[in-house]
Structures are given as C-alpha cells and as structure tokens.
Design an enzyme around this catalytic site. Structure first.
Site, mmCIF file in Angstrom:
data_model
loop_
_atom_site.group_PDB
_atom_site.id
_atom_site.type_symbol
_atom_site.label_atom_id
_atom_site.label_comp_id
_atom_site.label_asym_id
_atom_site.label_seq_id
_atom_site.Cartn_x
_atom_site.Cartn_y
_atom_site.Cartn_z
ATOM 1 N N PRO A 14 27.023 26.895 38.954
ATOM 2 C CA PRO A 14 25.598 27.251 39.059
ATOM 3 C C PRO A 14 25.206 28.217 37.944
ATOM 4 C CG PRO A 14 26.659 27.353 41.210
ATOM 5 C CD PRO A 14 27.752 27.207 40.195
ATOM 6 N N GLY A 17 24.430 33.466 38.705
ATOM 7 C CA GLY A 17 25.352 33.954 39.736
ATOM 8 C C GLY A 17 24.992 35.358 40.181
ATOM 9 N N LEU A 18 25.708 35.792 41.195
ATOM 10 C CA LEU A 18 25.516 37.156 41.684
ATOM 11 C C LEU A 18 26.684 38.030 41.231
ATOM 12 C CD1 LEU A 18 24.123 39.296 43.454
ATOM 13 C CD2 LEU A 18 25.397 38.394 45.404
ATOM 14 N N GLY A 19 26.377 39.092 40.506
ATOM 15 C CA GLY A 19 27.415 40.033 40.081
ATOM 16 C C GLY A 19 27.740 41.008 41.201
ATOM 17 N N ASP A 45 30.324 36.325 41.505
ATOM 18 C CA ASP A 45 31.290 36.819 40.515
ATOM 19 C C ASP A 45 31.960 38.088 41.033
ATOM 20 O OD1 ASP A 45 32.139 36.703 37.482
ATOM 21 O OD2 ASP A 45 31.752 38.807 37.967
ATOM 22 N N TYR A 50 36.949 45.731 41.143
ATOM 23 C CA TYR A 50 35.689 46.221 41.713
ATOM 24 C C TYR A 50 35.909 46.853 43.097
ATOM 25 C CZ TYR A 50 33.570 43.168 38.107
ATOM 26 O OH TYR A 50 33.234 42.543 36.941
ATOM 27 N N LYS A 79 38.886 38.022 38.850
ATOM 28 C CA LYS A 79 39.485 38.383 37.558
ATOM 29 C C LYS A 79 40.797 39.134 37.739
ATOM 30 C CE LYS A 79 34.740 39.026 36.000
ATOM 31 N NZ LYS A 79 34.059 39.671 37.132
ATOM 32 N N HIS A 112 40.584 39.557 32.849
ATOM 33 C CA HIS A 112 39.430 40.460 32.826
ATOM 34 C C HIS A 112 39.207 41.100 31.451
ATOM 35 C CE1 HIS A 112 36.973 43.128 35.789
ATOM 36 N NE2 HIS A 112 36.341 42.980 34.654
#
Ligand code: A2P
Length: 306
Positions: A14, A17-19, A45, A50, A79, A112
């Site tokens: 898509p 995307g959503l981070g 993502d 994170y 990642k 990453h």
C-alpha cells in the site's frame, strides 16, 4: 488492494503506511485499531528498536482474530536492529519481532541501518562519544536476511538508510535484491539522485519523516510551516501535511507518516482524491535543501551520511 504499488518481486505494498517511530506505548494500540478499522490503513511500519512492537502486536492480534481484516490484507514491516547483525542473531531477532507483533510472517524485514554495533545490554553502545561497531559486513548480514525469505519468515527483504554507494556494493552480491530502501524523504531532503538510482534498479522507496518529524521539536527549519507549502495548501483547501504526503505519492515514494492522534491519522490518509499540478510539483521539488531531521552523527558520533 487499492492504492498499491508492486515491488520488484511481485508483492503489492500500500502506497501510504502508518509510521510507529516514537508512537507512545500507551496510545499505539488504539491508534493501530483506529487506523486499520476506521481509516483504512493497511500498511504498518514497525521496528524492534521503537520498543512498541508488543503493543502493536496486541492490536493486530485483536483485529485479525476478530476476523475484521484478514492477515493477508495487511502489509507489516519491521527492522533488524544494529546490535543483531551477527548472522546467527538475525533469525532470532526476526522471530522475536514476529512473536511481539503476534504474526507468523512479516511482509517486509529491513536492515535498519547499514552499520553493525557490538551486541550486549545496550541498544546503542556509546564509548567516549562514539558508538562501538562490530566487525560484521553487510554482506554477512544480508545472507542471513536472504535465508529468512527461504524459511518463509518474511515475504520480502530490504534496507533502510542506505546510501547509493552502500546499494552499489550490496547489488554486487545480493542473490535477493532489496525490494525497498527506506530513507528520510520530504521536500527539504528530496534525495533526487538516490531516488533516481533506486528507480533505475527497481528498488522502491519508503519515505520516513515525510512530515519533517515535527514531534522531535528540533531547532532548524520547520517543514510544515513552509510559506510556499502553505500557499499550495490554501489553494487546495488542504493542510500542509496533506500537500507533502501527496507530493511523496506523486513522485512514486511510499510515505509513512506517524500519528497516534485519530484526527491526524484520518487527515494523513485523506490524500487520494486530489492531485498536485506539474508546476506545483516543480515548486515543491525546488524546496530541497538537503536538510536531515534524522542524523545519527548526533547520537553515535559517526558521520554516517557524509
Ligand atoms: P501525533 O502523533 O501527535 O499526530 P513524521 O512522520 O514526519 O516523523 O511526523 C510525525 C510527527 O508529526 C508526530 O509528532 C505527529 O504527532 C505529528 N503529526 C502527524 N500528523 C500530523 C499532521 N497531519 N499535522 C501535524 N502534525 C502531525
């Protein structure tokens, strides 16, 4: 899937995307649920560094197990962190991410950063102002990434924060070519040459910090306050965020704006029913000043992009 582009291996991604970088653990699950169930996001993502993959996994599990959305209709990226480049660690790290995200495969797994850190207790082992690097080549790590595809743990593999020369080298030995290079891309850091290089080699590009990461609240130019962008936004009766996301889409990149705010999640996704003219695209292209909001020289003492 609507609004998708095909990667060079045929899988669809898509285009918006959503981070989840800096998405607070407390809010991220609700944000994911809203984004997928209410707004229509299908591309999420993530990254182990994170620190919020478990919370995201909880939301994904709830959505998929309630049969609201099928797993195969989602595109989930994660990642490999820099301390996990050792070939024997790659599969373990991937499996940990899969467990945290409550998935049995990833759509995309990225290296990453093209730099290996010594592994230990710290995610960023800094000594005397410099990160401690491990003697592991990208070639060794990439081979282990390729084996994840063969084992069915991930559908596609790619890289993030790779410069042209890092890709030049990778392409000399990669048996599986990276499908994506995810880098910082926005009108102040358009990276025209890297985008052109990747296009030539059929490597798609994901744009991180597409809004100029206003949440970092750094000194320096604020993308969303740019005068020219504001005047284009006014003309279209859109927000500056929507204009820069539309610009990212029209140049063929895949923006992943982060938000945990329902209004802004909706706002950022509402960019498929208007377009920028050629002259507006040219004007925005002209704003490039090679300005990075994300520069690891500040954290690791390594001038990674110089
Ligand atoms: P929030 O999560 O409160 O919405 P980037 O993806 O470029 O790193 O930007 C993410 C930052 O921008 C976050 O701080 C996010 O905060 C904020 N943000 C997301 N969408 C918008 C928007 N439409 N307008 C202004 N700020 C936004």
């Amino acid at each position: 899937m609507r609004n998708t582009i095909a990667l060079h291996n045929g899988y669809l991604v898509p285009t918006l995307g959503l981070g989840t970088w800096n998405a607070d653990k407390k809010f991220v699950a609700d944000a994911i649920k809203h984004a997928i169930l209410e707004t229509g996001y299908r591309h999420i993502d993530c990254a182990s560094i994170y620190g919020n993959e478990k919370e995201i996994g909880g939301a994904l599990e709830a959505i998929v197990s309630a049969q609201k959305i099928k797993r195969e209709d989602l595109f989930v990226t994660s990642k490999l962190w820099n301390t996990d480049h050792e070939p024997e660690q790659v599969e373990r790290a991937c499996k940990q991410t899969l467990a945290d995200l409550a998935l049995d495969y990833l759509d995309l797994y990225l290296v990453h950063w093209g730099i290996a850190f010594v592994s230990g207790k710290e995610a960023e082992p800094i000594r005397n102002g410099q990160v401690e690097m491990a003697a592991i080549s990208i070639q060794q790590t990439w081979k282990a990434m390729e084996s994840l595809v063969k084992k069915g743990l991930v559908k596609s593999i790619g890289v993030a924060n790779f410069t042209t020369m890092m890709l030049v080298d990778l392409l000399t030995y990669a048996r599986i070519k990276p499908v994506i290079n995810q880098v910082e891309l926005h009108p102040y850091n358009a990276q025209v040459n890297l985008v052109e290089f990747c296009r030539h080699y059929d490597i798609s590009m994901t744009a991180y910090s597409p809004l100029g990461s206003p949440g970092l609240k750094q000194k320096g130019p604020v993308l969303l306050e740019d005068i020219d962008l504001k005047s284009i936004a006014k003309k279209h009766r859109r927000t500056v965020a929507q204009i820069v996301l539309r610009w990212a889409l029209q140049r063929g990149t895949i923006p992943i704006p982060k938000s945990t705010n329902t209004g802004r999640l909706d706002e950022n996704f509402d960019v498929f029913d208007f377009s920028l003219s050629e002259s507006e695209m040219r004007l925005i292209n002209g704003l490039d000043r090679g300005y990075r909001y994300v520069n690891p020289v500040k954290w690791w003492g390594i001038p990674y992009f110089d």
